[in-house]
Design a protein around this motif. Structure first.
Motif, PDB file in Angstrom:
ATOM      1  N   VAL A 243       0.832  -1.199   0.000  1.00  5.59           N
ATOM      2  CA  VAL A 243       0.000   0.000   0.000  1.00  5.59           C
ATOM      3  C   VAL A 243       0.867   1.250   0.000  1.00  5.59           C
ATOM      4  N   LYS A 244       1.922   1.252   0.808  1.00  7.45           N
ATOM      5  CA  LYS A 244       2.846   2.392   0.849  1.00  7.45           C
ATOM      6  C   LYS A 244       3.436   2.670  -0.530  1.00  7.45           C
TER       7      LYS A 244
ATOM      8  N   VAL B 192       0.647   4.109  -2.878  1.00 14.59           N
ATOM      9  CA  VAL B 192       0.079   5.407  -2.495  1.00 14.59           C
ATOM     10  C   VAL B 192       1.133   6.507  -2.433  1.00 14.59           C
TER      11      VAL B 192
ATOM     12  N   TRP C 171       2.536   8.158 -10.619  1.00 15.47           N
ATOM     13  CA  TRP C 171       1.516   7.664 -11.550  1.00 15.47           C
ATOM     14  C   TRP C 171       1.585   8.384 -12.890  1.00 15.47           C
TER      15      TRP C 171
END
Length: 249
Positions: free
Chosen positions: A226-227, A230, A235
Motif C-alpha cells: 500500500v505504501k 500510495v 503515476w
C-alpha cells in the motif's frame, strides 16, 4: 529488525534516500552494500539451529550468483517507476497467497514434485536478476516461492533466503563498486545499522512459532504494498511509460 522476517527493506531505504536528493543509481548501489551486511547479521542467529535447507542451498546460490550479476548490469536500463508498480502488485499477490493458504509456511511439506521444484528454481533465477537490479521486495517474493513451491516453513525460508541474499547483494555490490556508484560514508552507516538490526530481528524470529511469523509477514507485506502504491509511485510517469510502450507497439 522486521526485514529479517519479511524482506522488502529496500522499499523503505531507497525511497528515503531519493527524498534526500541522492541519485537513483547511487541509492540502489549504496543500499545493496548495506544489504550484504544485513544478510550476514540476519543469518547469524540461525546458524546451528537446523533451519537452513542445506540440500537445495548450493543450487540456490549458484543460480543467484549468475542472475544477480545480470540484474546489477541492467540497473540503468529499466525505469524504476515501472518496477515500483510491479513490486506493489507482486506483494499484494504474495499477501493473497498467504491469506488463502493458511497452512503454507506453518508446517513443512515433505514431498515436492518435479514441476514445483523446476518452477521454484526458475523463479529463484528470475528473482535473482531482479534482486541484483533493485532488491525491493526480492526477499519477500523469494520467501513466498520457497514456501509455496518447496514446502518450507516460514522460518526455513527466512533463514535460507538470508544466505541467498548475501550472495545476491555481494555480487551486485561488486558490479556497483566497479561502476563507482556507491556513496561510501552513507554505505558504511547503513551497513552497521542494518547488521545490528538484522541480528536482533533474527533472534526474535527464532522465539516465535511459524504462525506468528506468518502474521507478521502478512501485515508488513500488505502495508509496504500500500505504501508503494500510495506514496512512492509516480503515476504520471507510469502513464507516460505506458503511452510510450503502446506507441512503440
Amino acid at each position: 529488525m522486521i526485514g529479517v522476517m519479511t524482506g522488502a527493506n529496500s522499499l523503505i531505504t531507497i525511497p528515503v534516500m531519493l527524498q534526500f536528493g541522492i541519485h537513483p543509481g547511487v541509492a540502489v548501489a549504496t543500499n545493496m552494500l548495506a544489504l550484504t551486511f544485513m544478510s550476514v547479521g540476519g543469518a547469524l542467529p540461525f546458524v546451528g539451529k537446523g533451519v537452513f535447507d542445506r540440500r537445495r542451498l548450493p543450487l540456490f546460490v549458484l543460480l543467484t550468483l549468475l542472475s544477480s550479476a545480470i540484474g546489477a548490469y541492467l540497473v540503468t536500463l529499466i525505469p524504476a517507476e515501472a518496477m515500483s508498480f510491479l513490486i506493489a502488485f507482486f506483494m499484494l499477490g504474495v499477501a493473497t497467497f498467504v491469506v488463502l493458504n493458511r497452512r503454507a509456511g506453518v508446517t513443512p511439506r515433505q514431498k515436492v514434485g518435479f514441476g514445483a521444484a523446476f518452477a521454484g528454481y526458475l523463479l529463484t533465477f528470475l528473482l535473482g536478476v531482479y534482486g541484483g537490479f533493485f532488491s525491493g521486495g526480492y526477499v519477500t517474493m523469494l520467501t513466498t516461492t520457497f514456501v509455496a513451491l518447496f514446502g518450507m516453513t516460514f522460518l526455513q525460508a527466512i533463514a535460507t533466503t538470508k544466505i541467498i541474499n548475501f550472495f545476491s547483494s555481494l555480487v551486485a555490490t561488486g558490479v556497483y563498486v566497479w561502476a563507482e556508484l556507491i556513496d561510501w560514508p552513507l554505505g558504511v552507516a547503513l551497513s552497521v545499522t542494518m547488521f545490528v538490526g538484522a541480528a536482533i530481528g533474527g533472534k526474535l524470529a527464532l522465539k516465535f512459532d511459524n504462525n506468528v511469523v506468518r502474521q507478521v509477514f502478512l501485515v508488513v507485506v500488505v502495508a509496504l504494498a500500500v505504501k508503494t502504491l500510495v506514496f512512492d509511485l509516480d503515476w504520471d510517469m507510469l502513464a507516460r511509460l505506458v503511452q510510450t510502450a503502446l506507441g512503440t507497439a
